[in-house]
Design an enzyme around this catalytic site. Structure first.
Site, PDB file in Angstrom:
ATOM      1  N   CYS A  33      73.609  44.410  63.850  1.00  0.00           N
ATOM      2  CA  CYS A  33      74.610  45.375  64.733  1.00  0.00           C
ATOM      3  C   CYS A  33      75.924  44.870  64.866  1.00  0.00           C
ATOM      4  CB  CYS A  33      73.797  45.307  66.128  1.00  0.00           C
ATOM      5  SG  CYS A  33      72.240  45.741  66.179  1.00  0.00           S
ATOM      6  N   GLU A 106      70.533  51.124  56.437  1.00  0.00           N
ATOM      7  CA  GLU A 106      68.992  50.920  56.980  1.00  0.00           C
ATOM      8  C   GLU A 106      68.456  52.050  57.662  1.00  0.00           C
ATOM      9  OE1 GLU A 106      66.962  46.886  59.055  1.00  0.00           O
ATOM     10  OE2 GLU A 106      68.676  47.950  60.090  1.00  0.00           O
ATOM     11  N   TYR A 172      62.745  51.589  57.039  1.00  0.00           N
ATOM     12  CA  TYR A 172      62.990  50.332  57.680  1.00  0.00           C
ATOM     13  C   TYR A 172      61.695  50.256  58.680  1.00  0.00           C
ATOM     14  CZ  TYR A 172      64.713  47.197  61.563  1.00  0.00           C
ATOM     15  OH  TYR A 172      64.948  46.186  62.660  1.00  0.00           O
ATOM     16  N   HIS A 175      60.526  44.441  62.822  1.00  0.00           N
ATOM     17  CA  HIS A 175      60.880  44.491  64.207  1.00  0.00           C
ATOM     18  C   HIS A 175      60.040  45.381  65.120  1.00  0.00           C
ATOM     19  CE1 HIS A 175      64.502  42.955  62.100  1.00  0.00           C
ATOM     20  NE2 HIS A 175      63.933  41.735  62.437  1.00  0.00           N
ATOM     21  N   ARG A 225      62.351  47.036  54.910  1.00  0.00           N
ATOM     22  CA  ARG A 225      62.391  45.764  55.853  1.00  0.00           C
ATOM     23  C   ARG A 225      61.289  45.933  56.569  1.00  0.00           C
ATOM     24  NH1 ARG A 225      67.336  44.127  59.657  1.00  0.00           N
ATOM     25  NH2 ARG A 225      67.608  42.218  58.612  1.00  0.00           N
ATOM     26  N   ASP A 270      63.440  37.090  65.372  1.00  0.00           N
ATOM     27  CA  ASP A 270      64.674  37.438  64.719  1.00  0.00           C
ATOM     28  C   ASP A 270      65.772  37.038  65.332  1.00  0.00           C
ATOM     29  OD1 ASP A 270      65.911  39.199  62.858  1.00  0.00           O
ATOM     30  OD2 ASP A 270      66.643  40.404  64.148  1.00  0.00           O
ATOM     31  N   ARG A 302      69.716  31.925  58.975  1.00  0.00           N
ATOM     32  CA  ARG A 302      70.988  31.360  59.243  1.00  0.00           C
ATOM     33  C   ARG A 302      71.203  30.478  58.265  1.00  0.00           C
ATOM     34  NH1 ARG A 302      69.357  29.237  63.478  1.00  0.00           N
ATOM     35  NH2 ARG A 302      69.994  27.375  63.209  1.00  0.00           N
ATOM     36  N   ALA A 324      73.177  37.544  58.319  1.00  0.00           N
ATOM     37  CA  ALA A 324      74.006  38.438  59.267  1.00  0.00           C
ATOM     38  C   ALA A 324      74.892  37.504  59.788  1.00  0.00           C
ATOM     39  CB  ALA A 324      72.959  39.079  60.247  1.00  0.00           C
ATOM     40  N   CYS A 348      78.184  29.300  60.804  1.00  0.00           N
ATOM     41  CA  CYS A 348      77.544  29.892  62.072  1.00  0.00           C
ATOM     42  C   CYS A 348      77.204  28.701  63.104  1.00  0.00           C
ATOM     43  CB  CYS A 348      76.788  30.801  61.668  1.00  0.00           C
ATOM     44  SG  CYS A 348      75.615  31.303  63.094  1.00  0.00           S
ATOM     45  N   CYS A 354      77.544  36.909  68.933  1.00  0.00           N
ATOM     46  CA  CYS A 354      77.599  38.304  68.195  1.00  0.00           C
ATOM     47  C   CYS A 354      76.657  39.116  68.677  1.00  0.00           C
ATOM     48  CB  CYS A 354      77.485  37.787  66.568  1.00  0.00           C
ATOM     49  SG  CYS A 354      76.219  36.838  66.284  1.00  0.00           S
ATOM     50  N   ASP A 423      95.977  15.225  72.895  1.00  0.00           N
ATOM     51  CA  ASP A 423      94.762  15.390  74.034  1.00  0.00           C
ATOM     52  C   ASP A 423      94.704  13.999  74.723  1.00  0.00           C
ATOM     53  OD1 ASP A 423      91.976  17.573  74.463  1.00  0.00           O
ATOM     54  OD2 ASP A 423      92.077  15.384  75.032  1.00  0.00           O
ATOM     55  N   HIS A 431      85.634  20.318  76.016  1.00  0.00           N
ATOM     56  CA  HIS A 431      84.298  20.146  76.818  1.00  0.00           C
ATOM     57  C   HIS A 431      83.145  20.225  75.658  1.00  0.00           C
ATOM     58  CE1 HIS A 431      84.578  24.435  76.165  1.00  0.00           C
ATOM     59  NE2 HIS A 431      83.224  24.635  76.700  1.00  0.00           N
TER      60      HIS A 431
HETATM   61  P1  ADP Z   1      89.106  25.082  76.270  1.00  0.00           P
HETATM   62  O1  ADP Z   1      87.713  25.550  76.052  1.00  0.00           O
HETATM   63  O2  ADP Z   1      90.279  26.018  76.824  1.00  0.00           O
HETATM   64  O3  ADP Z   1      89.439  24.884  74.779  1.00  0.00           O
HETATM   65  P2  ADP Z   1      88.421  22.403  77.300  1.00  0.00           P
HETATM   66  O4  ADP Z   1      88.335  22.055  78.674  1.00  0.00           O
HETATM   67  O5  ADP Z   1      87.277  22.548  76.460  1.00  0.00           O
HETATM   68  O6  ADP Z   1      89.203  23.897  77.135  1.00  0.00           O
HETATM   69  O7  ADP Z   1      89.469  21.490  76.607  1.00  0.00           O
HETATM   70  C1  ADP Z   1      90.732  20.969  77.188  1.00  0.00           C
HETATM   71  C2  ADP Z   1      91.064  19.580  76.476  1.00  0.00           C
HETATM   72  O8  ADP Z   1      92.540  19.474  77.198  1.00  0.00           O
HETATM   73  C3  ADP Z   1      90.215  18.443  77.083  1.00  0.00           C
HETATM   74  O9  ADP Z   1      89.973  17.855  75.804  1.00  0.00           O
HETATM   75  C4  ADP Z   1      91.350  17.654  77.958  1.00  0.00           C
HETATM   76  O10 ADP Z   1      91.094  16.217  77.740  1.00  0.00           O
HETATM   77  C5  ADP Z   1      92.739  18.046  77.458  1.00  0.00           C
HETATM   78  N1  ADP Z   1      93.633  18.083  78.406  1.00  0.00           N
HETATM   79  C6  ADP Z   1      93.479  18.431  79.885  1.00  0.00           C
HETATM   80  N2  ADP Z   1      94.777  18.029  80.218  1.00  0.00           N
HETATM   81  C7  ADP Z   1      95.564  17.367  79.451  1.00  0.00           C
HETATM   82  C8  ADP Z   1      96.887  16.845  79.452  1.00  0.00           C
HETATM   83  N3  ADP Z   1      97.545  16.933  80.878  1.00  0.00           N
HETATM   84  N4  ADP Z   1      97.054  16.045  78.526  1.00  0.00           N
HETATM   85  C9  ADP Z   1      96.754  16.033  77.440  1.00  0.00           C
HETATM   86  N5  ADP Z   1      95.289  16.631  77.110  1.00  0.00           N
HETATM   87  C10 ADP Z   1      94.842  17.319  78.338  1.00  0.00           C
HETATM   88 FE1  SF4 Z   2      77.182  32.549  64.513  1.00  0.00          FE
HETATM   89 FE2  SF4 Z   2      77.646  32.369  67.010  1.00  0.00          FE
HETATM   90 FE3  SF4 Z   2      79.245  33.669  65.460  1.00  0.00          FE
HETATM   91 FE4  SF4 Z   2      77.023  34.638  65.883  1.00  0.00          FE
HETATM   92  S1  SF4 Z   2      78.736  34.062  67.529  1.00  0.00           S
HETATM   93  S2  SF4 Z   2      77.988  34.592  63.880  1.00  0.00           S
HETATM   94  S3  SF4 Z   2      75.766  33.067  66.279  1.00  0.00           S
HETATM   95  S4  SF4 Z   2      78.768  31.379  65.350  1.00  0.00           S
END
Ligand code: ADP
Ligand code: SF4
Length: 698
Positions: A33, A106, A172, A175, A225, A270, A302, A324, A348, A354, A423, A431
């Site tokens: 899709c 399909e 098809y 599914h 399929r 799937d 995958r 896919a 992926c 997606c 960073d 994160h």
């Molecule tokens: P996004 O999802 O938008 O990429 P994240 O929260 O995953 O954001 O990443 C933000 C990054 O920015 C983190 O690794 C953090 O350590 C870094 N960061 C935040 N503030 C500062 C700063 N003042 N100087 C350097 N790095 C920073």
């Molecule tokens: Fe793979 Fe995620 Fe991209 Fe879909 S959105 S193709 S699952 S990386």
């Protein structure tokens, strides 16, 4: 061309004959899709075209309804109801051919599983049985005349497909759609020649295949399929029946496209998310089919590792690598393998954004590949990017999370003189440094890994870790363009969508109130053994933290004010298996409950019907809402003179620093800004092309 491919992967580049056609290699983009159907024909064409260019031997449309009888609105299928639809889809066939690929279509009838909310035709099925897919929908049991009509429609659609140049035409049924509903001993309770014995249950599908085959006149390959086995209430098919059908139909079929499972949990197999399904998880089924047929077998699962693909072919599990998601994440995957550019493969991560975006957003997108779905309307190519109009520019990107990494990479690919990515943390990833430590999310680390590898190849990028920058630091650093990609953090005060205010008793510096970052990144743990994880987001994090702590031996209760545990995961096909896994891990779950106050022994909460409950816990982990880490951006934005004095011509922000969102959206945002750096207002997306009717004054 640089040929540095490993000889053990040569097997992937052998041609495969399928009836009257030949696949140029073993890479095959199976139907998936997009949200485009025939409503956005140019988006459809451009999305498939980049894959044909990227080396796939065949590219297919998504499921394509043969008539208004099988209308899946509000979900977007392709349609081949008339000549106008055919002309729209012809664009895909032409685009595939232009790049040396075959084009597949399909053809589909959903039976009881077509929603028909637009056409308002009655749902039809072999027998008058509702299914778990939409229990309120009770179908009309097909009369013989209906069966003939559907077969005639299928043939008409096949003729149109052939006429506009499709090479591979599907009948098809996988599914748990109409042909499989006939084959199922559970959904087919007919007493006539279309029900009862396996031969009778197979009759509808076999007749249709035969009629379509005749209509194709030996010019196109005929593909089927099939979900060869499925359990659950939407289309139970025992494996033995599935395999017996393969033997019955084999003389009429040129290509078997094999999957397993139906549409309703627990039979849903799937598009398995990486959290629960490993690469190649469907090989058991393809192997079973391959043992019963001499025709080529395609399988999915995958696949992104050339070694795993080559092994699957070599060991006889399948003949053709169906993809896919791997083709969405990297439309150029086959070419990269062919040319030995292994390190460039954008794998992926199995997040299923997606799928969610195509089905619920009516426009495909991808976490790993920000250009997916943007090929036509924004003119983005996954491998090529226009050079910056002014190269003598130094950019400073602050924050190396997914957005910062993507922004720096895209700016560097555009040829800026120098891109500095800094960073505060010791490792890039933002994160994702901790998100990927939550149970089952290890494959998500590819988001960071791929970008690091590509950055490492570019000479105009500098990646600096452990460098927290404040406003003075940025001003001193010296760059022409500054991009804040500083991300977001979970509110330590429990700010949420339901109360819009901090929860009394929550706050920083309390041993019994923790945030996800503190648990997963800093390694802080609750002081006692009972933990309440409070979820306001309904997606990945709270459930992941709950499972993590439960597996460490804590007694965990996951509480949410939402009506369902992790409802956003239902859109990514993670909801059901996630809730099951939480249950297996011993996590207690409580829905529709609002935490009103936190204290060292737990929380006071309000239930759905207004009652108050005491929830005993030695700590609460707050996963209620994220807040942008935007202070650096605002401090800089408030000092335009200082920026000008330091020669900083532009200040931008991207990703979660603008608003906390999915990684797919944060990466898209960062990519877009880097592409549109020269636009008059880079913070605002340039207008994109829209496919729609335009009414003009006479
Ligand atoms: P996004 O999802 O938008 O990429 P994240 O929260 O995953 O954001 O990443 C933000 C990054 O920015 C983190 O690794 C953090 O350590 C870094 N960061 C935040 N503030 C500062 C700063 N003042 N100087 C350097 N790095 C920073
Ligand atoms: Fe793979 Fe995620 Fe991209 Fe879909 S959105 S193709 S699952 S990386």
């Amino acid at each position: 061309m640089r040929i540095a491919r490993e000889p053990r992967h040569d097997i992937l580049f052998e041609p495969v004959p399928i009836g009257p056609k030949t696949l140029r290699n073993r890479f095959y983009q199976v139907p998936h899709c997009t949200g485009f159907g025939v409503d956005k024909p140019f988006s459809q064409l451009a999305h498939r075209a980049v894959k044909a260019e990227g080396g796939w031997a065949a590219v297919c449309t998504e499921y394509c309804a043969i008539s208004p009888d099988s209308d899946d609105a509000p979900y977007v299928s392709a349609r081949l109801w008339d000549e106008d639809d055919a002309r729209a889809l012809a664009l895909v066939a032409d685009a595939a051919h232009e790049h040396g690929a075959l084009a597949g279509i399909e053809l589909w009838h959903g039976g009881v599983h077509a929603e028909a909310r637009e056409s308002r035709w009655p749902l039809v099925a072999p027998s008058q049985l509702a299914t778990g897919y939409r229990p309120s929908a009770v179908p009309k049991a097909l009369e013989r005349a209906d069966i003939r009509r559907i077969q005639t429609d299928w043939v008409a659609a096949a003729r149109r497909a052939r006429a506009v140049g499709f090479d591979i035409v599907y009948v098809y049924g996988g599914h748990s759609y109409l042909p499989l509903q006939f084959l199922s001993p559970v959904l087919n309770r007919r007493g006539d020649e279309y029900g009862g014995s396996l031969e009778n249950r197979a009759r509808f599908w076999l007749e249709t295949i035969e009629l379509v085959r005749e209509a194709l006149g030996g010019e196109c390959a005929l593909a089927v399929r099939l979900s060869v086995e499925s359990h659950g209430d939407d289309g139970v098919l025992p494996l033995e029946d599935g395999l017996a059908f393969v033997e019955l139909a084999d003389p009429l079929v040129d290509l078997w496209d094999v999957t397993a499972g139906g549409l309703v949990w627990p039979s849903r197999l799937d598009t398995g998310p990486s959290r629960f399904f490993a690469e190649g998880y469907q090989l058991g089924w393809t192997r079973a089919v391959r043992e019963r047929t001499a025709k080529p077998v395609i399988g999915v699962g995958r696949f992104t590792s050339p070694d795993a693909m080559a092994t699957a072919v070599r060991t006889g599990a399948l003949d053709v690598i169906g993809a896919a998601r791997p083709s969405i994440a990297d439309p150029f995957l086959p070419r990269k393998v062919e040319e030995g550019r292994y390190g460039e493969i954008r794998e992926c991560i199995g997040c299923n954004q997606c799928y969610a975006r195509a089905n619920y957003g009516r426009h495909i997108g991808c976490t790993q590949n920000p250009t997916a779905g943007e090929e036509f309307r924004r003119g983005w190519h996954p491998e090529r990017i226009p050079a910056a109009t002014e190269a003598a520019v130094d950019a400073l990107v602050v924050g190396a999370g997914p957005a910062g990494l993507e922004c720096a990479l895209t700016l560097a690919r555009r040829g800026l003189q120098r891109v500095h990515l800094v960073d505060a943390g010791g490792e890039p990833g933002g994160h994702f440094r901790w998100l990927t430590r939550l149970p089952g999310l290890g494959e998500w680390a590819r988001v960071v890994g791929w970008r690091r590898i590509q950055l490492g190849r570019l000479r105009n990028v500098e990646l600096l870790a452990e460098l927290p920058l404040d406003a003075a630091g940025v001003l001193e650093y010296g760059a022409d363009v500054v991009v804040c990609a500083t991300g977001a953090r979970w509110s330590p005060h429990g700010l949420s969508a339901v109360t819009h205010t901090p929860i009394p008793g929550a706050g920083t510096g309390l041993a019994h109130v923790l945030t996800p970052e503190q648990v997963a990144l800093e390694g802080l743990r609750p002081p006692g053994e009972r933990v309440l994880v409070y979820d306001g987001e309904g997606y990945l994090v709270a459930a992941g933290i709950a499972e993590l702590l439960a597996r460490e031996g804590y007694k965990v209760e996951l509480v949410t004010f939402l009506e369902q545990i992790a409802p956003a995961c239902d859109e990514t096909l993670e909801g059901y298996p996630l809730r099951r896994r939480l249950h297996e891990a011993g996590v207690a779950m409580r829905r529709a409950t609002v935490v009103r106050e936190i204290h060292p022994d737990g929380a006071v909460a309000e239930t759905e019907h207004g009652g108050r409950v005491e929830l005993a816990a030695s700590a609460v982990v707050l996963c209620t809402q994220r807040l942008s880490d935007d202070s650096l951006y605002h401090e800089l934005a408030a000092r335009p003179e200082a920026l000008a004095a330091r020669g900083i011509r532009a200040l931008h922000r991207v990703g979660d620093c603008v608003s906390p969102r999915t990684a797919a959206d944060a990466i898209f945002d960062a990519h877009r800004l880097a592409r549109e750096l020269e636009s008059p207002h880079p913070a605002l997306p340039l207008p994109h092309l829209r496919e729609r009717f335009v009414v003009r004054a006479p």
